[in-house]
Design an enzyme around this catalytic site. Structure first.
Site, PDB file in Angstrom:
ATOM      1  CG  HIS A  87      42.920  35.589  38.755  1.00 48.30           C
ATOM      2  ND1 HIS A  87      42.967  34.805  40.062  1.00 48.30           N
ATOM      3  CD2 HIS A  87      41.615  36.345  38.478  1.00 48.30           C
ATOM      4  CE1 HIS A  87      41.124  35.079  39.757  1.00 48.30           C
ATOM      5  NE2 HIS A  87      41.009  36.064  38.731  1.00 48.30           N
ATOM      6  CG  HIS A  89      39.910  39.388  37.697  1.00 48.14           C
ATOM      7  ND1 HIS A  89      39.339  38.465  37.237  1.00 48.14           N
ATOM      8  CD2 HIS A  89      40.354  40.069  36.823  1.00 48.14           C
ATOM      9  CE1 HIS A  89      39.085  38.564  35.867  1.00 48.14           C
ATOM     10  NE2 HIS A  89      40.217  39.960  35.752  1.00 48.14           N
ATOM     11  CG  ASP A  91      36.772  38.250  42.804  1.00 44.54           C
ATOM     12  OD1 ASP A  91      37.479  38.957  41.653  1.00 44.54           O
ATOM     13  OD2 ASP A  91      36.257  37.399  42.297  1.00 44.54           O
ATOM     14  CG  HIS A  92      40.506  35.748  42.738  1.00 46.55           C
ATOM     15  ND1 HIS A  92      40.984  34.736  43.871  1.00 46.55           N
ATOM     16  CD2 HIS A  92      39.267  36.186  42.042  1.00 46.55           C
ATOM     17  CE1 HIS A  92      39.828  34.390  43.113  1.00 46.55           C
ATOM     18  NE2 HIS A  92      38.940  35.236  42.404  1.00 46.55           N
ATOM     19  CG  HIS A 167      39.812  33.776  34.210  1.00 44.97           C
ATOM     20  ND1 HIS A 167      38.166  33.734  34.618  1.00 44.97           N
ATOM     21  CD2 HIS A 167      39.698  34.803  35.422  1.00 44.97           C
ATOM     22  CE1 HIS A 167      37.527  34.453  35.430  1.00 44.97           C
ATOM     23  NE2 HIS A 167      38.529  35.115  36.235  1.00 44.97           N
ATOM     24  CG  ASP A 237      37.803  33.016  39.855  1.00 44.56           C
ATOM     25  OD1 ASP A 237      38.015  32.619  40.971  1.00 44.56           O
ATOM     26  OD2 ASP A 237      37.502  34.558  39.523  1.00 44.56           O
ATOM     27  CG  HIS A 295      34.605  32.343  42.333  1.00 43.54           C
ATOM     28  ND1 HIS A 295      34.136  32.549  41.200  1.00 43.54           N
ATOM     29  CD2 HIS A 295      35.666  32.732  42.665  1.00 43.54           C
ATOM     30  CE1 HIS A 295      34.495  33.716  41.243  1.00 43.54           C
ATOM     31  NE2 HIS A 295      35.413  34.474  41.648  1.00 43.54           N
TER      32      HIS A 295
END
Length: 328
Positions: A87, A89, A91-92, A167, A237, A295
């Site tokens: 996805h 976000h 941090d990914h 999520h 997530d 995570h």
């Protein structure tokens, strides 16, 4: 002379063990590059993994610090062919621009395919235009639907499916299903019956061998069954979401996010993340063979409490750490 002979014998044994270890380790491994959550810490890096299936490398998520961790773990950049982004976000996926640029500086020439929600191109194309001009290779984007369980990539070694998660934005996990291997020929038996080479393919396909004299040699006497194919599921997530259980039933290894403990259950619900207990419950109910959690929220200096909570429901849970290599 005796000392020299013994030394050579030891060296041969050591070399054989080393080769065997390399062969075993290269079968189906999960390299944990980062297992932290959104806020950077000195304890954990942002989310990223590399699946190593017989020396073919497939990356899952690409947070900041990914390529530095690849260096530390001696992962070969040149063998990376596909990147799967769960996805959008940061941090990914914030590590993608730097990794793409580095691959160009290393002289890569094969295509790199990025499988991600369709919005990935809105994020990446302006960056590629400004910072990655004149790349020696082509970056291709394969838009995926994170809301459905779908085959998104397939080659001779593996089939990769999206797993819809729950999520704050459309998010999916990934199921890596190894392709079935061919059975093993028992060379001693094929030599004994003087089986011609032209028969080997048919024997691997399950046919009996008929000798020139008309004797039927049962296929089961000529082959050993192949090792059953393995499956790996990555689920991060996501909030607690039992709807994923049919997709991950019985997998060899499940990576499931465990951002919080049950003490922070309210916060987990608000942010659409899972607790360690919830991750363990998913693993238990899906009858997975092994669970690894990751995570972690930046609030936890140590993972002991998370592990203790998961172990109460799924004994033998593994806590992910950077640099860890898990062999299926």
């Amino acid at each position: 002379m005796l000392f020299f002979t013994e030394a050579m014998r030891f060296y041969r044994i050591f070399a054989l063990l080393f080769i065997f270890t390399l062969f075993f380790m290269a079968d189906f491994n999960i390299n944990i590059l980062g297992c932290g959550s959104a806020l950077p810490t000195t304890r954990h890096l942002a989310s990223s993994q590399v699946v190593d299936l017989r020396d073919k490398l497939y990356m899952i998520d690409c947070g900041e610090g990914t390529q530095l961790q690849m260096r530390r773990m001696r992962i070969k950049f040149s063998r990376l062919t596909h990147i799967f982004i769960s996805h959008l976000h940061g941090d990914h996926c914030f590590g993608l621009p730097g990794l793409i640029s580095t691959l160009g500086m290393l002289g890569r020439n094969g295509d790199l395919v990025i499988h991600a929600p369709k919005e990935i191109e809105e994020y990446m194309l302006p960056i590629l235009k400004v910072f990655c001009k004149g790349l020696s290779y082509i970056v291709r984007f394969n838009p995926i639907d994170p809301t459905s369980y779908t085959l998104i990539m397939e080659d001779r070694s593996v089939a990769v499916y999206s797993i819809p998660l729950k999520h704050r934005i459309p998010t999916c996990g990934f199921l890596f299903a190894e392709k079935p291997k061919e059975p093993h020929i028992i060379k001693e038996m094929t030599d004994f019956y003087e089986v011609p080479v032209r028969w080997m393919k048919e024997i691997k396909q399950g046919k009996d061998y008929i000798t020139p004299e008309g004797e039927v040699i049962a296929n089961s006497r000529l082959i050993r069954p192949a090792t059953p194919p393995k499956r790996y599921a990555y689920c991060s997530d996501t909030a607690y979401y039992p709807a994923i259980i049919p997709y991950i039933e019985g997998v060899n290894l499940l990576y499931h996010e465990a951002t919080f403990t049950e003490k922070e259950l309210k916060r987990a619900k608000e942010t659409f993340h899972s607790t360690a207990a919830q991750a363990a419950a998913i693993a238990r109910d899906a009858h997975v063979k092994q669970l690894v959690i990751g995570h972690y929220s930046a609030r936890y200096d140590y993972t002991d409490e998370l592990l203790k909570e998961a172990n109460l429901i799924y004994p033998g849970t593994i806590v992910a750490t950077e640099g860890m290599v898990l062999s299926l």
